[in-house]
Scaffold this motif. Structure first.
Motif, PDB file in Angstrom:
ATOM      1  N   LEU A   1       0.817  -1.213   0.000  1.00 19.45           N
ATOM      2  CA  LEU A   1       0.000   0.000   0.000  1.00 19.45           C
ATOM      3  C   LEU A   1       0.852   1.265   0.000  1.00 19.45           C
ATOM      4  O   LEU A   1       0.354   2.355  -0.296  1.00 19.45           O
ATOM      5  N   ARG A   2       2.147   1.132   0.315  1.00 22.18           N
ATOM      6  CA  ARG A   2       3.020   2.304   0.289  1.00 22.18           C
ATOM      7  C   ARG A   2       3.081   2.916  -1.104  1.00 22.18           C
ATOM      8  O   ARG A   2       3.275   4.123  -1.259  1.00 22.18           O
ATOM      9  N   VAL A   3       2.912   2.086  -2.122  1.00 26.20           N
ATOM     10  CA  VAL A   3       2.970   2.584  -3.493  1.00 26.20           C
ATOM     11  C   VAL A   3       1.850   3.570  -3.762  1.00 26.20           C
ATOM     12  O   VAL A   3       1.959   4.443  -4.626  1.00 26.20           O
ATOM     13  N   SER A   4       0.737   3.439  -3.001  1.00 28.74           N
ATOM     14  CA  SER A   4      -0.376   4.371  -3.209  1.00 28.74           C
ATOM     15  C   SER A   4       0.037   5.807  -2.934  1.00 28.74           C
ATOM     16  O   SER A   4      -0.555   6.751  -3.459  1.00 28.74           O
ATOM     17  N   ARG A   5       1.073   5.995  -2.096  1.00 25.22           N
ATOM     18  CA  ARG A   5       1.571   7.345  -1.838  1.00 25.22           C
ATOM     19  C   ARG A   5       2.119   7.967  -3.115  1.00 25.22           C
ATOM     20  O   ARG A   5       1.996   9.176  -3.336  1.00 25.22           O
ATOM     21  N   LEU A   6       2.742   7.143  -3.960  1.00 25.09           N
ATOM     22  CA  LEU A   6       3.280   7.656  -5.218  1.00 25.09           C
ATOM     23  C   LEU A   6       2.158   8.079  -6.153  1.00 25.09           C
ATOM     24  O   LEU A   6       2.238   9.134  -6.796  1.00 25.09           O
ATOM     25  N   SER A   7       1.121   7.237  -6.247  1.00 27.11           N
ATOM     26  CA  SER A   7       0.014   7.599  -7.135  1.00 27.11           C
ATOM     27  C   SER A   7      -0.694   8.849  -6.626  1.00 27.11           C
ATOM     28  O   SER A   7      -1.131   9.695  -7.411  1.00 27.11           O
ATOM     29  N   ASP A   8      -0.792   8.953  -5.300  1.00 29.53           N
ATOM     30  CA  ASP A   8      -1.412  10.144  -4.708  1.00 29.53           C
ATOM     31  C   ASP A   8      -0.584  11.386  -5.017  1.00 29.53           C
ATOM     32  O   ASP A   8      -1.109  12.438  -5.398  1.00 29.53           O
ATOM     33  N   ALA A   9       0.752  11.265  -4.864  1.00 27.36           N
ATOM     34  CA  ALA A   9       1.629  12.398  -5.149  1.00 27.36           C
ATOM     35  C   ALA A   9       1.572  12.767  -6.621  1.00 27.36           C
ATOM     36  O   ALA A   9       1.569  13.944  -6.991  1.00 27.36           O
ATOM     37  N   ALA A  10       1.537  11.753  -7.475  1.00 25.15           N
ATOM     38  CA  ALA A  10       1.445  12.023  -8.914  1.00 25.15           C
ATOM     39  C   ALA A  10       0.145  12.740  -9.241  1.00 25.15           C
ATOM     40  O   ALA A  10       0.101  13.663 -10.059  1.00 25.15           O
ATOM     41  N   PHE A  11      -0.910  12.295  -8.576  1.00 24.01           N
ATOM     42  CA  PHE A  11      -2.215  12.940  -8.763  1.00 24.01           C
ATOM     43  C   PHE A  11      -2.136  14.423  -8.428  1.00 24.01           C
ATOM     44  O   PHE A  11      -2.603  15.284  -9.169  1.00 24.01           O
ATOM     45  N   THR A  12      -1.487  14.732  -7.297  1.00 23.79           N
ATOM     46  CA  THR A  12      -1.383  16.118  -6.849  1.00 23.79           C
ATOM     47  C   THR A  12      -0.443  16.919  -7.728  1.00 23.79           C
ATOM     48  O   THR A  12      -0.751  18.027  -8.176  1.00 23.79           O
ATOM     49  N   GLN A  13       0.740  16.356  -7.996  1.00 29.09           N
ATOM     50  CA  GLN A  13       1.751  17.091  -8.740  1.00 29.09           C
ATOM     51  C   GLN A  13       1.362  17.309 -10.193  1.00 29.09           C
ATOM     52  O   GLN A  13       1.779  18.282 -10.816  1.00 29.09           O
ATOM     53  N   ALA A  14       0.586  16.400 -10.758  1.00 31.30           N
ATOM     54  CA  ALA A  14       0.140  16.567 -12.141  1.00 31.30           C
ATOM     55  C   ALA A  14      -0.996  17.575 -12.253  1.00 31.30           C
ATOM     56  O   ALA A  14      -1.432  17.902 -13.352  1.00 31.30           O
ATOM     57  N   GLY A  15      -1.468  18.062 -11.107  1.00 30.69           N
ATOM     58  CA  GLY A  15      -2.508  19.082 -11.131  1.00 30.69           C
ATOM     59  C   GLY A  15      -3.869  18.553 -11.513  1.00 30.69           C
ATOM     60  O   GLY A  15      -4.739  19.314 -11.934  1.00 30.69           O
ATOM     61  N   LEU A  16      -4.097  17.232 -11.330  1.00 31.51           N
ATOM     62  CA  LEU A  16      -5.376  16.668 -11.726  1.00 31.51           C
ATOM     63  C   LEU A  16      -6.502  17.197 -10.847  1.00 31.51           C
ATOM     64  O   LEU A  16      -7.614  17.406 -11.313  1.00 31.51           O
ATOM     65  N   GLY A  17      -6.194  17.389  -9.557  1.00 31.49           N
ATOM     66  CA  GLY A  17      -7.206  17.964  -8.680  1.00 31.49           C
ATOM     67  C   GLY A  17      -7.599  19.349  -9.153  1.00 31.49           C
ATOM     68  O   GLY A  17      -8.780  19.709  -9.164  1.00 31.49           O
ATOM     69  N   HIS A  18      -6.595  20.117  -9.575  1.00 29.56           N
ATOM     70  CA  HIS A  18      -6.873  21.468 -10.074  1.00 29.56           C
ATOM     71  C   HIS A  18      -7.668  21.409 -11.377  1.00 29.56           C
ATOM     72  O   HIS A  18      -8.611  22.174 -11.575  1.00 29.56           O
ATOM     73  N   ARG A  19      -7.277  20.501 -12.271  1.00 29.12           N
ATOM     74  CA  ARG A  19      -7.974  20.407 -13.555  1.00 29.12           C
ATOM     75  C   ARG A  19      -9.404  19.898 -13.388  1.00 29.12           C
ATOM     76  O   ARG A  19     -10.268  20.175 -14.226  1.00 29.12           O
TER      77      ARG A  19
END
Length: 239
Positions: free
Chosen positions: A67-85
């Motif tokens: 489940l630690r890998v989910s931190r990477l997907s979460d960070a990618a989600f944030t850093q890629a600006g998907l929440g903003h988009r």
């Protein structure tokens, strides 16, 4: 002359990518065959990744992502600006349904809000960004577990995390959305739908929540499902 590429690092990433393609884990020999390497070398990669906490070995000897890998997907989600988009979609939903719209991701044993749009109403729901929600009874948590990879769901349950029963999760997948369970301490109701990545794996849950005295979650489900589909299109580059 350019900087030399670390082939060992590329091989490690290849191992992680191969494990990500396996819904139930894979043994060292089979993994070596798939990525084209010796069993001994791949086994050392796996042991190293286990020591780092990025993968784990099951009782049957196979390896799977932790489940630690989910931190990477979460960070990618944030850093890629998907929440903003996705904000434009959330704003439209909030305006259309006149309630709070949010985007949440699975973070360890809970669902965490990463983006939110409120409406200016006297009676409104407090759904702060970074707020964490249990995955067993909230709409977002139930969506994230309904579409989770089987070994991720198994890992949560093995860790003692409460989840909805399999028949409930099957019904949620069939319906395409989830509604939160009643909570006497919080008189609100929410409806959520899944947002998928380019591999059709659940990436986030889009939800709308409002006080039970006025919000009809079932009636709002079609709008929420459509909104989640639009965010999925943004993720895949089609939006």
């Amino acid at each position: 002359m350019g900087t030399q590429i670390l082939t060992s690092s590329l091989k490690t990433l290849e191992v992680l990518a191969a494990l990500a393609d396996e819904p139930r884990g894979v043994g060292a020999s089979e993994l070596a065959r798939r990525i084209g390497g010796s069993r001994g070398y791949v086994h050392r990669q796996l042991v190293t990744l286990c020591a780092g906490g990025w993968i784990e070995q099951a009782e049957d000897g196979t390896y799977r992502l932790s489940l630690r890998v989910s931190r990477l997907s979460d960070a990618a989600f944030t850093q890629a600006g998907l929440g903003h988009r996705a904000t434009a979609v959330l704003e439209e939903l909030a305006a259309k349904l006149d309630e709070t719209a949010s985007l949440a991701v699975l973070d360890g044993d809970s669902a965490r809000i990463v983006q939110r749009v409120e409406v200016d109403r006297l009676l409104r729901v407090d759904a702060r960004i970074e707020a964490r929600m249990p995955i067993s009874d909230t709409a977002s948590g139930r969506v994230l577990t309904a579409w989770a990879l089987p070994h991720d769901l198994d890992a949560l349950r093995e860790a003692g995390v409460a989840t909805a029963k399999d028949e409930e999760l099957e019904r949620i997948r069939r319906d395409g959305f989830a509604v939160s369970l009643p909570n006497p301490r919080e008189p609100t109701v929410a409806v959520a739908a899944p947002v998928f990545d380019t591999r059709r794996r659940v990436l986030a849950a889009l939800s709308v929540v409002g006080p039970t005295v006025r919000f009809d979650a079932e009636a709002a489900a079609s709008a929420v499902v459509a909104g989640a589909a639009r965010v999925t299109a943004l993720v895949s580059g089609r939006g």
